[in-house]
Design a protein around this motif. Structure first.
Motif, PDB file in Angstrom:
ATOM      1  N   PRO A   1       0.827  -1.209   0.000  1.00 22.93           N
ATOM      2  CA  PRO A   1       0.000   0.000   0.000  1.00 22.93           C
ATOM      3  C   PRO A   1       0.864   1.263   0.000  1.00 22.93           C
ATOM      4  CG  PRO A   1      -0.836  -1.574   1.601  1.00 22.93           C
ATOM      5  CD  PRO A   1       0.467  -2.119   1.100  1.00 22.93           C
ATOM      6  N   HIS A   2       2.007   1.194   0.665  1.00 24.77           N
ATOM      7  CA  HIS A   2       2.920   2.340   0.736  1.00 24.77           C
ATOM      8  C   HIS A   2       3.399   2.733  -0.665  1.00 24.77           C
ATOM      9  CE1 HIS A   2       6.042   4.793   2.736  1.00 24.77           C
ATOM     10  NE2 HIS A   2       6.698   4.528   1.629  1.00 24.77           N
TER      11      HIS A   2
ATOM     12  N   GLY B   1       0.788   4.351  -2.642  1.00 23.51           N
ATOM     13  CA  GLY B   1       0.647   5.758  -2.270  1.00 23.51           C
ATOM     14  C   GLY B   1       1.678   6.617  -2.989  1.00 23.51           C
ATOM     15  N   GLU B   2       2.898   6.116  -3.086  1.00 19.44           N
ATOM     16  CA  GLU B   2       3.954   6.869  -3.770  1.00 19.44           C
ATOM     17  C   GLU B   2       3.635   7.055  -5.240  1.00 19.44           C
ATOM     18  OE1 GLU B   2       7.469   4.665  -3.031  1.00 19.44           O
ATOM     19  OE2 GLU B   2       7.762   5.484  -1.025  1.00 19.44           O
TER      20      GLU B   2
ATOM     21  N   ALA C   1       0.911   9.524  -5.742  1.00 24.97           N
ATOM     22  CA  ALA C   1       1.400  10.886  -5.502  1.00 24.97           C
ATOM     23  C   ALA C   1       2.139  11.399  -6.736  1.00 24.97           C
ATOM     24  CB  ALA C   1       2.317  10.898  -4.294  1.00 24.97           C
TER      25      ALA C   1
ATOM     26  N   GLU D   1      -3.107  17.012  -5.316  1.00 20.65           N
ATOM     27  CA  GLU D   1      -2.646  16.115  -4.255  1.00 20.65           C
ATOM     28  C   GLU D   1      -3.252  14.745  -4.497  1.00 20.65           C
ATOM     29  OE1 GLU D   1      -5.349  16.614  -0.493  1.00 20.65           O
ATOM     30  OE2 GLU D   1      -4.789  18.606  -1.216  1.00 20.65           O
ATOM     31  N   SER D   2      -2.814  13.763  -3.688  1.00 24.72           N
ATOM     32  CA  SER D   2      -3.355  12.412  -3.885  1.00 24.72           C
ATOM     33  C   SER D   2      -3.907  11.884  -2.570  1.00 24.72           C
ATOM     34  CB  SER D   2      -2.257  11.488  -4.387  1.00 24.72           C
ATOM     35  OG  SER D   2      -1.242  11.384  -3.416  1.00 24.72           O
ATOM     36  N   HIS D   3      -4.795  10.941  -2.689  1.00 21.13           N
ATOM     37  CA  HIS D   3      -5.434  10.368  -1.503  1.00 21.13           C
ATOM     38  C   HIS D   3      -5.666   8.879  -1.735  1.00 21.13           C
ATOM     39  CE1 HIS D   3      -8.027  10.323   2.085  1.00 21.13           C
ATOM     40  NE2 HIS D   3      -8.811   9.527   1.400  1.00 21.13           N
ATOM     41  N   PRO D   4      -4.691   8.028  -1.323  1.00 21.38           N
ATOM     42  CA  PRO D   4      -4.882   6.596  -1.508  1.00 21.38           C
ATOM     43  C   PRO D   4      -5.819   6.016  -0.439  1.00 21.38           C
ATOM     44  CG  PRO D   4      -2.692   7.061  -0.635  1.00 21.38           C
ATOM     45  CD  PRO D   4      -3.403   8.371  -0.724  1.00 21.38           C
ATOM     46  N   VAL D   5      -6.648   5.068  -0.842  1.00 19.48           N
ATOM     47  CA  VAL D   5      -7.567   4.425   0.098  1.00 19.48           C
ATOM     48  C   VAL D   5      -7.301   2.922   0.072  1.00 19.48           C
ATOM     49  CG1 VAL D   5      -9.988   3.954   0.605  1.00 19.48           C
ATOM     50  CG2 VAL D   5      -9.326   6.180  -0.322  1.00 19.48           C
ATOM     51  N   ILE D   6      -7.147   2.321   1.255  1.00 23.74           N
ATOM     52  CA  ILE D   6      -6.906   0.878   1.327  1.00 23.74           C
ATOM     53  C   ILE D   6      -8.222   0.178   1.635  1.00 23.74           C
ATOM     54  CG2 ILE D   6      -5.492  -0.928   2.374  1.00 23.74           C
ATOM     55  CD1 ILE D   6      -3.917   1.385   1.147  1.00 23.74           C
TER      56      ILE D   6
END
Lengths: 550, 137
Positions: free
Chosen positions: B52-53, B56-57, B60, B75-80
């Motif tokens: 997941p990390h 996210g990168e 981004a 901007e970014s917004h990751p959702v798990i």
């Protein structure tokens, strides 16, 4: 790992921390075949999906076209595996138990699945409910009464004699030892060994997926040994075998489960026993499973597993309270004690004289648990991210074993008490010892307790819910494997597998002996998977050492 | 009129999103709004990322590139999600309030027979989100 870019620090539950990612050029889904068939999307691994489907259909056709030949070949294979290799199954299972215990006490136990700072995906209650329901749920319903009574009176584990003579008269001096052995031998089959088998498979999958970054399929655990070849035919074969064992395992147990539900419905409501009824039951179970499949992991399987736990606990507490409560507590303590005392002799793989018990029961069970391990292991892995290895092994090995001890002490203890205190009228004795009628054994025991009409209905409901859970989680697992480890493949694929599984169960049910011959076939897959699991122990150990060095 | 525009993206199929991404960029430039790219991933490894990390990168980086192209802040917004195949829509609806968006711009396919059984993501978000939703075909 590089610094987290400023904009990504929201949304992710926690930083993942250090993990030893395996660098491979393989990209998950690169071998996948994506298409639009009519209105439905498709995203499956090529060739695992096609070959698994084709092989399953081919086997079903073969079993239908030549039932006698298939029956004799599969039953030969089954007895070859469990009788010739009994020492291998027993020895390997002992290794798995020792390996898991080592993981608890050695420093590698502190490695966290998902990276050093990952947080658990599920709370303890939901997590435990899911792993327990997937692991053995239904078996407890089927064997909870049957096995303790049978081992006490018929199968003579370690040569402990039956408390009944040939004419069915009680031999008082044999009673205590036989009673203790009945419970101890049952707990042996449902305690540490099966859970250690599941734990090894689940840990291998979780470790190589969450910490090493490989796809969530069985083949990934072989990366340390096979390297990049794991993405080729070696890996295809491993995954196909896993799909095969899972699908047939589920279909055959769905078929047998339908027979137990049918027996229960007949016992409680007087509904007829027959193929039509059983086909209706399978259709009903599959239909409910479909609702759950469409609701996904959190809205479907998790909710079902929690319902299971509540219903099972209600039934357990009821039997505990209306049964001879004090005696059950003493059975729990003595059962656990006798299990620990007899654990070494019972698990001894060589030089045994009780071959009927070892080959007919223990070896059969070990092969059975092992053939189920890809399914249960995949599912446990899917829900166990964020736990440390130590926590994982304790919760997958020790706690379920204790729950099984309690379950067997309650159901088996009450049943044994009924058999011994009034052999002449005991329904359990009539259905287990005098005639062998497994689907009815649980209902026979409940008959001897108050309010049996209510508890029998509860038992039927529980059996159905356990099956729905298995069908649902099984479809999830098969879909993930056949999609090459993708967990976000289109949902209609899961619907397909759930229906396919129900259809296979119905076809086999309608053919004479189809179910049992394919079950023999499935259990025979335990043999190659035992090797797979042994290799996995090495892979896990190496993988954990690498994590520790970070 | 709009200050925060949320753009749900599927990084696996970023090539199919071109039209929606352009529309979102143009709108953001027009209103001087900020773009927030939302991506949903599972905790298991995917074709995009091992963890997941890492996802996210990548999201981004994607957001940064899109923002530069459109000349607006992004901007970014990751959702798990435990089960993205099923939980995608609820996760996106939840993200609308998490990122405090006042407009959602998303790509969607042409409706077909299957939408009666499995409604499209765009359709579901439009019917459930409290803010304006623009579905780009």
């Amino acid at each position: 790992m590089s610094d987290t870019p400023e904009s990504t620090d929201q949304g992710i539950p926690a930083p993942e921390g250090a993990a030893d990612i395996i660098e491979t050029d393989y990209e998950i889904g690169q071998d996948n075949f994506e298409a639009q068939i009519g209105p439905f999307g498709l995203d499956v691994h090529n060739p695992v999906f096609a070959i698994s489907g084709a092989v399953v259909i081919a086997f079903v056709f073969y079993t239908l076209a030549l039932p006698e030949q298939a029956g004799s070949i599969f039953s030969w294979l089954f007895s070859f595996a469990t009788k010739t290799f009994d020492w291998f199954f027993l020895g390997a299972a002992n290794i798995f138990v020792i390996f898991c215990l080592l993981l608890i006490v050695t420093p590698v136990g502190s490695v966290r699945l998902g990276g050093a700072e990952a947080t658990p995906d599920y709370g303890y209650a939901g997590w435990f409910a899911m792993l327990f329901a997937a692991g053995m749920g239904i078996g407890l319903m089927f064997f909870g009464v049957l096995e303790p009574v049978y081992h006490m009176a018929v199968s003579s584990p370690l040569g402990v004699p039956s408390p009944f003579d040939a004419d069915g008269n009680l031999i008082p001096e044999n009673v205590d030892a036989a009673k203790a052995m009945g419970l101890a031998a049952t707990i042996f089959h449902w305690g540490l060994h099966p859970w250690a088998i599941y734990a090894v498979m689940a840990l291998a999958l979780a470790l190589f997926s969450y910490n090493k970054g490989l796809p969530l399929t069985v083949r990934s655990a072989f990366y340390p040994l096979l390297g990049e070849r794991v993405w080729g035919w070696w890996g295809h074969i491993i995954d196909i075998l896993a799909v095969f064992a899972t699908l047939f395992g589920l279909a055959t147990s769905l078929g047998f489960g339908a027979q137990q539900v049918n027996a229960g419905l007949n016992h409680v409501f007087g509904l007829p026993i027959g193929a039509t009824m059983q086909v209706l039951i399978i259709t009903f179970i599959t239909a409910i499973a479909l609702v759950s499949v469409v609701r996904g992991l959190d809205g479907g399987v998790k909710v079902l597993s929690e319902i299971n736990m509540v219903l099972a606990a209600a039934l357990l507490i009821f039997v505990l309270l209306v049964g001879p409560t004090l005696m059950i507590f003493s059975d729990f303590a003595s059962g656990l004690w006798n299990y620990l005392v007899d654990l070494v002799p019972l698990s001894n793989p060589v030089g045994r004289e009780d071959t009927d018990f070892v080959q007919g029961w223990t070896s059969f069970y070990w092969a059975w648990w092992i053939s189920w391990s890809p399914f249960v292991g995949m599912f446990i892995a899917r829900v166990s991210r964020g736990r440390t290895v130590r926590e994982f092994v304790i919760c997958v090995l020790i706690i379920p074993s204790l729950v099984c001890v309690l379950w067997m002490a309650v159901f088996g203890g009450v049943a044994i008490d009924q058999v011994l205190s009034d052999p002449a009228t005991s329904q359990v004795k009539a259905n287990v010892i005098d005639s062998y009628n497994p689907p009815l054994s649980l209902f026979a025991m409940l008959e001897g307790l108050p309010m049996s009409s209510i508890t029998s209905v509860l038992a039927v409901v529980l059996v159905i819910v356990f099956f729905v859970t298995s069908s649902d989680s099984g479809s999830l697992v098969i879909d993930t494997i056949t999609a090459g480890g993708k967990v976000d493949a289109p949902v209609p694929q899961r619907v397909f597998w759930a229906c396919f599984e129900g259809a296979v169960a119905i076809v086999l049910l309608l053919s004479a002996g189809g179910l049992s011959s394919l079950q023999s076939m499935v259990i025979s897959t335990g043999l190659p998977f035992t090797l797979v699991l042994l290799v996995m122990c090495i892979a896990i150990w190496r993988g954990l050492q690498a994590e520790r060095r970070l | 009129m709009f200050k925060r525009i949320m753009v749900p993206v599927d990084l696996t199929h970023a090539d199919r999103l071109a039209k929606a991404l352009n529309v979102a960029g143009d709108l953001a430039a027009h209103y001087g709004a900020r773009l927030i790219y939302v991506g949903v991933t599972a905790s298991t490894p995917s074709s995009i990322a091992h963890t997941p990390h890492e996802y996210g990168e990548k999201l981004a980086a994607f957001a940064k590139a899109q923002g530069l192209a459109a000349g607006v802040e992004a901007e970014s917004h990751p959702v798990i999600s435990h089960d993205p195949a099923v939980d995608l829509d609820p996760a996106l609806v939840k993200a609308v309030s998490e990122v405090d968006a006042d407009l959602v711009v998303m790509a969607s396919h042409i409706p077909g027979l299957a939408d009666h059984f499995w409604p499209s993501n765009g359709g579901t978000i439009a019917s459930r989100a409290a803010v304006s939703v623009m579905v780009v075909r």
